[in-house]
Motif scaffolding. Structure first.
Motif, PDB file in Angstrom:
ATOM      1  N   GLU A  90      45.851  22.656  33.801  1.00 29.78           N
ATOM      2  CA  GLU A  90      45.587  21.293  34.291  1.00 29.78           C
ATOM      3  C   GLU A  90      45.161  20.246  33.347  1.00 29.78           C
ATOM      4  OE1 GLU A  90      42.603  21.427  37.516  1.00 29.78           O
ATOM      5  OE2 GLU A  90      44.003  22.998  38.649  1.00 29.78           O
ATOM      6  N   ARG A  91      45.044  20.739  31.930  1.00 27.04           N
ATOM      7  CA  ARG A  91      44.730  20.114  30.864  1.00 27.04           C
ATOM      8  C   ARG A  91      43.261  19.406  31.121  1.00 27.04           C
ATOM      9  NH1 ARG A  91      49.657  17.840  27.465  1.00 27.04           N
ATOM     10  NH2 ARG A  91      50.699  19.929  27.429  1.00 27.04           N
ATOM     11  N   LYS A  92      42.351  19.862  31.947  1.00 25.20           N
ATOM     12  CA  LYS A  92      41.041  19.136  31.977  1.00 25.20           C
ATOM     13  C   LYS A  92      40.043  20.193  32.247  1.00 25.20           C
ATOM     14  CE  LYS A  92      41.491  18.785  36.949  1.00 25.20           C
ATOM     15  NZ  LYS A  92      41.653  17.626  38.117  1.00 25.20           N
ATOM     16  N   VAL A  93      38.546  19.654  32.041  1.00 20.50           N
ATOM     17  CA  VAL A  93      37.532  20.467  32.252  1.00 20.50           C
ATOM     18  C   VAL A  93      37.054  20.757  33.627  1.00 20.50           C
ATOM     19  CG1 VAL A  93      34.823  20.441  32.251  1.00 20.50           C
ATOM     20  CG2 VAL A  93      36.283  19.369  30.186  1.00 20.50           C
ATOM     21  N   CYS A  94      37.026  21.954  34.047  1.00 20.38           N
ATOM     22  CA  CYS A  94      36.973  22.458  35.418  1.00 20.38           C
ATOM     23  C   CYS A  94      35.459  22.844  35.747  1.00 20.38           C
ATOM     24  CB  CYS A  94      37.807  23.775  35.861  1.00 20.38           C
ATOM     25  SG  CYS A  94      37.765  24.964  35.088  1.00 20.38           S
ATOM     26  N   ALA A  95      34.557  23.113  34.953  1.00 18.01           N
ATOM     27  CA  ALA A  95      33.304  23.166  34.976  1.00 18.01           C
ATOM     28  C   ALA A  95      32.612  22.984  33.483  1.00 18.01           C
ATOM     29  CB  ALA A  95      33.212  24.650  35.434  1.00 18.01           C
ATOM     30  N   THR A 103      28.376  22.953  31.800  1.00 15.36           N
ATOM     31  CA  THR A 103      26.565  22.815  32.173  1.00 15.36           C
ATOM     32  C   THR A 103      26.221  21.298  32.577  1.00 15.36           C
ATOM     33  OG1 THR A 103      26.406  22.826  29.856  1.00 15.36           O
ATOM     34  CG2 THR A 103      26.478  24.977  30.766  1.00 15.36           C
ATOM     35  N   ILE A 104      25.329  21.361  33.064  1.00 20.76           N
ATOM     36  CA  ILE A 104      24.682  20.014  33.602  1.00 20.76           C
ATOM     37  C   ILE A 104      24.507  19.152  32.259  1.00 20.76           C
ATOM     38  CG2 ILE A 104      22.453  19.127  34.557  1.00 20.76           C
ATOM     39  CD1 ILE A 104      22.120  21.436  36.353  1.00 20.76           C
ATOM     40  N   GLY A 105      25.089  17.935  32.330  1.00 14.18           N
ATOM     41  CA  GLY A 105      24.754  17.082  31.463  1.00 14.18           C
ATOM     42  C   GLY A 105      25.783  17.212  30.187  1.00 14.18           C
ATOM     43  N   PHE A 106      26.766  18.121  30.058  1.00 17.92           N
ATOM     44  CA  PHE A 106      27.635  18.092  29.237  1.00 17.92           C
ATOM     45  C   PHE A 106      28.918  17.709  29.464  1.00 17.92           C
ATOM     46  CE2 PHE A 106      30.319  20.960  26.648  1.00 17.92           C
ATOM     47  CZ  PHE A 106      29.979  20.559  25.269  1.00 17.92           C
ATOM     48  N   TYR A 107      29.188  16.597  28.743  1.00 12.26           N
ATOM     49  CA  TYR A 107      30.629  15.824  29.217  1.00 12.26           C
ATOM     50  C   TYR A 107      31.656  16.121  28.129  1.00 12.26           C
ATOM     51  CZ  TYR A 107      34.067  12.127  29.860  1.00 12.26           C
ATOM     52  OH  TYR A 107      35.229  11.481  30.043  1.00 12.26           O
ATOM     53  N   VAL A 108      32.659  16.687  28.504  1.00 12.50           N
ATOM     54  CA  VAL A 108      33.775  16.721  27.604  1.00 12.50           C
ATOM     55  C   VAL A 108      34.664  15.600  27.572  1.00 12.50           C
ATOM     56  CG1 VAL A 108      35.735  18.368  26.558  1.00 12.50           C
ATOM     57  CG2 VAL A 108      33.429  19.212  27.310  1.00 12.50           C
ATOM     58  N   PRO A 109      35.113  14.772  26.777  1.00 17.09           N
ATOM     59  CA  PRO A 109      35.992  13.727  26.986  1.00 17.09           C
ATOM     60  C   PRO A 109      37.287  14.280  27.216  1.00 17.09           C
ATOM     61  CG  PRO A 109      34.500  12.981  25.183  1.00 17.09           C
ATOM     62  CD  PRO A 109      34.166  14.495  25.475  1.00 17.09           C
ATOM     63  N   PRO A 110      38.243  13.893  27.770  1.00 20.98           N
ATOM     64  CA  PRO A 110      39.362  14.428  28.191  1.00 20.98           C
ATOM     65  C   PRO A 110      40.418  14.560  27.147  1.00 20.98           C
ATOM     66  CG  PRO A 110      39.347  12.769  29.800  1.00 20.98           C
ATOM     67  CD  PRO A 110      38.009  12.601  28.884  1.00 20.98           C
ATOM     68  N   GLU A 111      40.244  13.525  26.014  1.00 22.33           N
ATOM     69  CA  GLU A 111      41.102  13.596  24.719  1.00 22.33           C
ATOM     70  C   GLU A 111      40.638  14.854  23.925  1.00 22.33           C
ATOM     71  OE1 GLU A 111      37.599  10.466  24.320  1.00 22.33           O
ATOM     72  OE2 GLU A 111      39.333  10.955  25.638  1.00 22.33           O
ATOM     73  N   ASN A 112      39.127  15.116  24.007  1.00 20.70           N
ATOM     74  CA  ASN A 112      38.681  16.657  23.293  1.00 20.70           C
ATOM     75  C   ASN A 112      39.394  17.753  23.905  1.00 20.70           C
ATOM     76  OD1 ASN A 112      35.071  15.160  22.339  1.00 20.70           O
ATOM     77  ND2 ASN A 112      37.307  14.879  21.382  1.00 20.70           N
ATOM     78  N   ALA A 113      39.283  17.710  25.132  1.00 17.53           N
ATOM     79  CA  ALA A 113      39.591  18.834  25.967  1.00 17.53           C
ATOM     80  C   ALA A 113      41.319  19.109  25.714  1.00 17.53           C
ATOM     81  CB  ALA A 113      39.708  18.860  27.547  1.00 17.53           C
TER      82      ALA A 113
END
Length: 129
Positions: free
Chosen positions: A28-33, A35-45
């Motif tokens: 899916e090329r995206k973060v599916c889970a 930890t609270i408050g941890f955002y991974v930008p789509p470009e980093n994924a």
């Protein structure tokens, strides 16, 4: 809290040597889970997925940018990428379906972070994921 998020908390955050963690679904090329408050930008994924499949040599030579910070490569192979900078480090481990990422900060033991992430990856591999 999702089951995957609970798994991140129980298996990684509770070690006290993982600051933040996330699971990227490769297909899916995206973060599916995360930890609270941890955002991974789509470009980093997407960049981490690309690094495993097409870019390991460059990661070894030049390191990797993640969330606007440069990390120097400590190890990179087809299953694991270990990176560090003066503030801490980033561990990324690939399974069939996911890339697990975890960060640690100064004062945390990188070896404990690595062991916890690799053990969680083994759990997913045993399940065929």
């Amino acid at each position: 809290m999702s089951q995957l998020q609970a798994l991140l908390n129980d298996s990684l955050i509770r070690t006290k040597h993982v600051e933040n963690a996330a699971i990227i679904n490769i297909n899916e090329r995206k973060v599916c889970a995360s930890t609270i408050g941890f955002y991974v930008p789509p470009e980093n994924a997407i960049n981490l997925i690309y690094s495993f499949y097409n870019n390991l040599m460059q990661v070894r030579r030049e390191g990797l940018y993640f969330k606007q910070k440069h990390y120097k490569c400590v190890r990179a192979d087809e299953y694991s990428i270990y990176l560090k900078n003066p503030d801490g480090g980033l561990i990324a481990v690939k399974t069939n379906a996911f890339i697990l990422i975890a960060t640690y900060k100064v004062g945390m033991y990188p070896s404990v972070c690595v062991e916890a992430v690799e053990k969680l990856a083994d759990y997913f591999r045993d399940k065929g994921s």
